[in-house]
Design a protein around this motif. Structure first.
Motif, PDB file in Angstrom:
ATOM      1  N   ALA A   1       4.354  -7.620   5.600  1.00  0.00           N
ATOM      2  CA  ALA A   1       5.637  -8.198   6.012  1.00  0.00           C
ATOM      3  C   ALA A   1       5.586  -9.721   5.934  1.00  0.00           C
ATOM      4  CB  ALA A   1       5.985  -7.739   7.427  1.00  0.00           C
ATOM      5  N   MET A   2       4.506 -10.307   6.442  1.00  0.00           N
ATOM      6  CA  MET A   2       4.387 -11.764   6.408  1.00  0.00           C
ATOM      7  C   MET A   2       4.244 -12.268   4.977  1.00  0.00           C
ATOM      8  SD  MET A   2       4.788 -13.182   9.310  1.00  0.00           S
ATOM      9  CE  MET A   2       4.137 -14.822   9.036  1.00  0.00           C
TER      10      MET A   2
ATOM     11  N   PHE B   1      10.128   1.019   2.584  1.00  0.00           N
ATOM     12  CA  PHE B   1       9.586   1.442   3.871  1.00  0.00           C
ATOM     13  C   PHE B   1       9.285   2.938   3.874  1.00  0.00           C
ATOM     14  CE2 PHE B   1      10.000  -2.323   6.519  1.00  0.00           C
ATOM     15  CZ  PHE B   1      10.832  -3.116   5.744  1.00  0.00           C
TER      16      PHE B   1
ATOM     17  N   GLY C   1       5.862   3.044   1.052  1.00  0.00           N
ATOM     18  CA  GLY C   1       4.588   2.437   1.367  1.00  0.00           C
ATOM     19  C   GLY C   1       4.484   2.040   2.819  1.00  0.00           C
ATOM     20  N   TYR C   2       3.287   1.614   3.173  1.00  0.00           N
ATOM     21  CA  TYR C   2       2.991   1.300   4.561  1.00  0.00           C
ATOM     22  C   TYR C   2       3.205  -0.191   4.789  1.00  0.00           C
ATOM     23  CZ  TYR C   2       0.812   1.744   9.091  1.00  0.00           C
ATOM     24  OH  TYR C   2       0.585   1.753  10.433  1.00  0.00           O
ATOM     25  N   VAL C   3       4.322  -0.538   5.423  1.00  0.00           N
ATOM     26  CA  VAL C   3       4.691  -1.933   5.611  1.00  0.00           C
ATOM     27  C   VAL C   3       4.028  -2.439   6.887  1.00  0.00           C
ATOM     28  CG1 VAL C   3       6.606  -3.544   5.882  1.00  0.00           C
ATOM     29  CG2 VAL C   3       6.849  -1.548   4.392  1.00  0.00           C
ATOM     30  N   ASN C   4       2.795  -2.942   6.748  1.00  0.00           N
ATOM     31  CA  ASN C   4       2.092  -3.448   7.920  1.00  0.00           C
ATOM     32  C   ASN C   4       2.388  -4.929   8.127  1.00  0.00           C
ATOM     33  OD1 ASN C   4       0.360  -4.982   6.219  1.00  0.00           O
ATOM     34  ND2 ASN C   4      -0.902  -3.177   5.886  1.00  0.00           N
ATOM     35  N   SER C   5       1.806  -5.488   9.190  1.00  0.00           N
ATOM     36  CA  SER C   5       2.109  -6.875   9.554  1.00  0.00           C
ATOM     37  C   SER C   5       1.811  -7.839   8.420  1.00  0.00           C
ATOM     38  CB  SER C   5       1.286  -7.283  10.776  1.00  0.00           C
ATOM     39  OG  SER C   5       1.421  -6.362  11.810  1.00  0.00           O
ATOM     40  N   LEU C   6       0.667  -7.645   7.775  1.00  0.00           N
ATOM     41  CA  LEU C   6       0.276  -8.586   6.729  1.00  0.00           C
ATOM     42  C   LEU C   6       1.235  -8.527   5.557  1.00  0.00           C
ATOM     43  CD1 LEU C   6      -3.609  -8.421   6.569  1.00  0.00           C
ATOM     44  CD2 LEU C   6      -2.196 -10.335   7.283  1.00  0.00           C
TER      45      LEU C   6
ATOM     46  N   LEU D   1       5.403 -10.883   2.256  1.00  0.00           N
ATOM     47  CA  LEU D   1       6.691 -10.749   1.567  1.00  0.00           C
ATOM     48  C   LEU D   1       7.625 -11.887   1.968  1.00  0.00           C
ATOM     49  CD1 LEU D   1       8.645  -9.110  -0.217  1.00  0.00           C
ATOM     50  CD2 LEU D   1       9.226  -7.761   1.802  1.00  0.00           C
ATOM     51  N   LEU D   2       7.708 -12.144   3.273  1.00  0.00           N
ATOM     52  CA  LEU D   2       8.573 -13.235   3.742  1.00  0.00           C
ATOM     53  C   LEU D   2       8.127 -14.571   3.161  1.00  0.00           C
ATOM     54  CD1 LEU D   2       9.396 -12.698   7.499  1.00  0.00           C
ATOM     55  CD2 LEU D   2      10.983 -12.887   5.607  1.00  0.00           C
ATOM     56  N   ASN D   3       6.817 -14.844   3.241  1.00  0.00           N
ATOM     57  CA  ASN D   3       6.312 -16.116   2.725  1.00  0.00           C
ATOM     58  C   ASN D   3       6.554 -16.237   1.228  1.00  0.00           C
ATOM     59  OD1 ASN D   3       5.424 -16.945   5.235  1.00  0.00           O
ATOM     60  ND2 ASN D   3       3.363 -16.129   4.955  1.00  0.00           N
TER      61      ASN D   3
ATOM     62  N   ILE E   1       0.873  -1.176   0.000  1.00  0.00           N
ATOM     63  CA  ILE E   1       0.000   0.000   0.000  1.00  0.00           C
ATOM     64  C   ILE E   1       0.907   1.222   0.000  1.00  0.00           C
ATOM     65  CG2 ILE E   1      -1.750   1.254   1.292  1.00  0.00           C
ATOM     66  CD1 ILE E   1      -2.525  -1.460   2.539  1.00  0.00           C
ATOM     67  N   VAL E   2       0.877   1.980  -1.084  1.00  0.00           N
ATOM     68  CA  VAL E   2       1.822   3.083  -1.224  1.00  0.00           C
ATOM     69  C   VAL E   2       1.243   4.367  -0.651  1.00  0.00           C
ATOM     70  CG1 VAL E   2       2.985   2.099  -3.216  1.00  0.00           C
ATOM     71  CG2 VAL E   2       0.985   3.563  -3.552  1.00  0.00           C
TER      72      VAL E   2
END
Lengths: 84, 356
Positions: A41-42, A31, A34-39, A44-46, A16-17
């Motif tokens: 981050a997860m 960072f 955009g808004y790097v929220n919990s979802l 991206l990692l996954n 979400i930019v």
């Protein structure tokens, strides 16, 4: 499609930019874009772990390793043993 | 196996359990005497209800509505597959622990099939429903205004999810249409019961896993060296209630986040880091660093990632999952524009206006 474009496409479709950006450059700090929220981050990692078949260790979950496309690719290169 | 966790959801069979008789056989089924009172009382306590029934969906649902009790059941599974599979789907939809679910069915086969797959699920014979009222597992320690609204909040979430599925644009555009308001305030006496409940019931988005008693939180609330923040989220569909909590210890050189949690109900609303952003900004405005306690478990990886991606690094790690994070506060993300954030200072300003 190469790794860089895969990562770019994932980020562009999930991040979400703050402002409507035309392009995401390789060294742009996501960072700050955009808004790097919990979802996100997860997700991206996954995505990185499943798409490139690597396991991100806890000590690698550092903001610097994920702050740009270039940094993500550098992390992948280290994990996949790619030498320049 | 010993069952001790407070129950969050009861999964009911239908034939010869909710009603006497079998729906597909000739003759009318009759609602079991006293059952609706049990369902309503447990609903008032914040315990959810669902269904696992081998039946035709349309006929069964029509019958439940005819009895006037359809509204009490969330995510009913009415089909001919296994009941253990039904309970897996119900758990997934409600996003609760399997050990907080119980199952009631008149058939020993069905109870044993569920037990064989989900050992954490306590099962009951259909004749036992009256015992739920006095069973300690069905007595949450605190019953608050939010408890009685728990089912309604899940139902509001269902409406949201349907709207989200219809919306074809990017996620950000959808989030903007929700008119979200996130209010952060310092906890008051009337917030403490809900605060205790949050520490006991929140596992996945809980940084430390600690629980706190009413007296403990009360002492922190009144302490000059601590801040106890509680958060409420509302959007165009209604209120989620109080869904976030954080406890900060203030010392000479840093703020120390002793506990932070966020209800899983708001996972998809992208508000999890708003509270963190606020606390980071407050610590920075006092020229201090921010530290945070963290207990690493198999259930809170998302929380760990959230801290690391907020530029926390590990200051201490005892090798058994107990971590102290530190953040130099050189990188703090702004509040997202699609959420209207109300801060404790705003409330103070309002209080001042009222005094005038």
């Amino acid at each position: 499609m190469n790794q860089k474009e895969q990562v770019r496409q994932f980020i562009e479709s999930n991040l979400i930019v703050f402002e409507d950006e035309a392009d995401l450059k390789d060294d742009d700090n996501i960072f700050q874009l955009g808004y790097v929220n919990s979802l996100f981050a997860m997700k991206l990692l996954n995505y990185i772990e499943s798409e490139f078949n690597v396991k991100i260790e806890t000590d690698e979950m550092d903001i610097k390793n994920f702050s740009s496309i270039n940094n993500i690719i550098a992390l992948l290169d280290r994990k996949l043993g790619v030498t320049e | 196996m010993t069952f001790s966790k407070e129950v969050k959801c009861i999964v009911w069979d239908l034939d010869n359990t909710i009603w006497d008789g079998v729906l597909t056989e000739p003759g009318d089924v009759q609602l079991k005497p006293g059952l609706i009172e049990v369902i309503k009382e447990l609903d008032r306590r914040g315990i959810l209800h669902s269904i696992a029934s081998k039946n035709n969906y349309e006929d069964a649902w029509k019958q439940l509505k005819a009895f006037g009790i359809g509204e009490y059941f969330l995510y009913p599974e009415i089909h001919w597959d296994t009941k253990s599979g039904s309970i897996s789907k119900i758990r997934e939809n409600l996003n609760i622990g399997m050990d907080t679910i119980v199952f009631i069915d008149d058939q020993p086969f069905e109870r044993d099939e569920v037990s064989s797959v989900h050992t954490e699920v306590e099962t009951f014979d259909a004749v036992d429903f009256q015992s739920f009222i006095e069973n300690p597992r069905f007595m949450p320690r605190f019953i608050t205004e939010d408890s009685g609204r728990r089912r309604l909040m899940y139902q509001e979430e269902l409406v949201r999810k349907k709207d989200e599925e219809v919306y074809k644009g990017p996620q950000e555009g959808f989030l903007s249409t929700l008119n979200m308001e996130f209010a952060i305030s310092e906890a008051k006496e009337e917030d403490l019961q809900r605060a205790v409940e949050l520490t006991e019931r929140t596992n996945q988005l809980n940084a430390t896993g600690r629980t706190y008693s009413y007296e403990e939180l009360q002492s922190y609330m009144t302490s000059d060296d601590h801040k106890l923040y509680i958060c409420e989220l509302t959007d165009k569909y209604g209120s989620y209630g109080k869904i976030g909590l954080a406890l900060v210890e203030i010392t000479e050189g840093h703020w120390h986040l002793k506990m932070m949690l966020m209800s899983c109900r708001v996972l998809s609303r992208s508000v999890g880091t708003v509270l963190m952003t606020y606390i980071m900004n407050q610590a920075k405005s006092e020229g201090k660093k921010l530290r945070a306690d963290f207990k690493q478990t198999d259930r809170n990886k998302m929380m760990y990632v959230t801290y690391r991606f907020s530029n926390f690094s590990e200051l201490e790690n005892d090798g058994q999952g107990n971590i102290v994070f530190e953040n130099d506060l050189t990188q703090i993300q702004p509040f997202p524009h699609y959420i209207k954030v109300e801060l404790p200072e705003d409330i103070t300003d309002n209080s001042t206006l009222m005094v005038k």
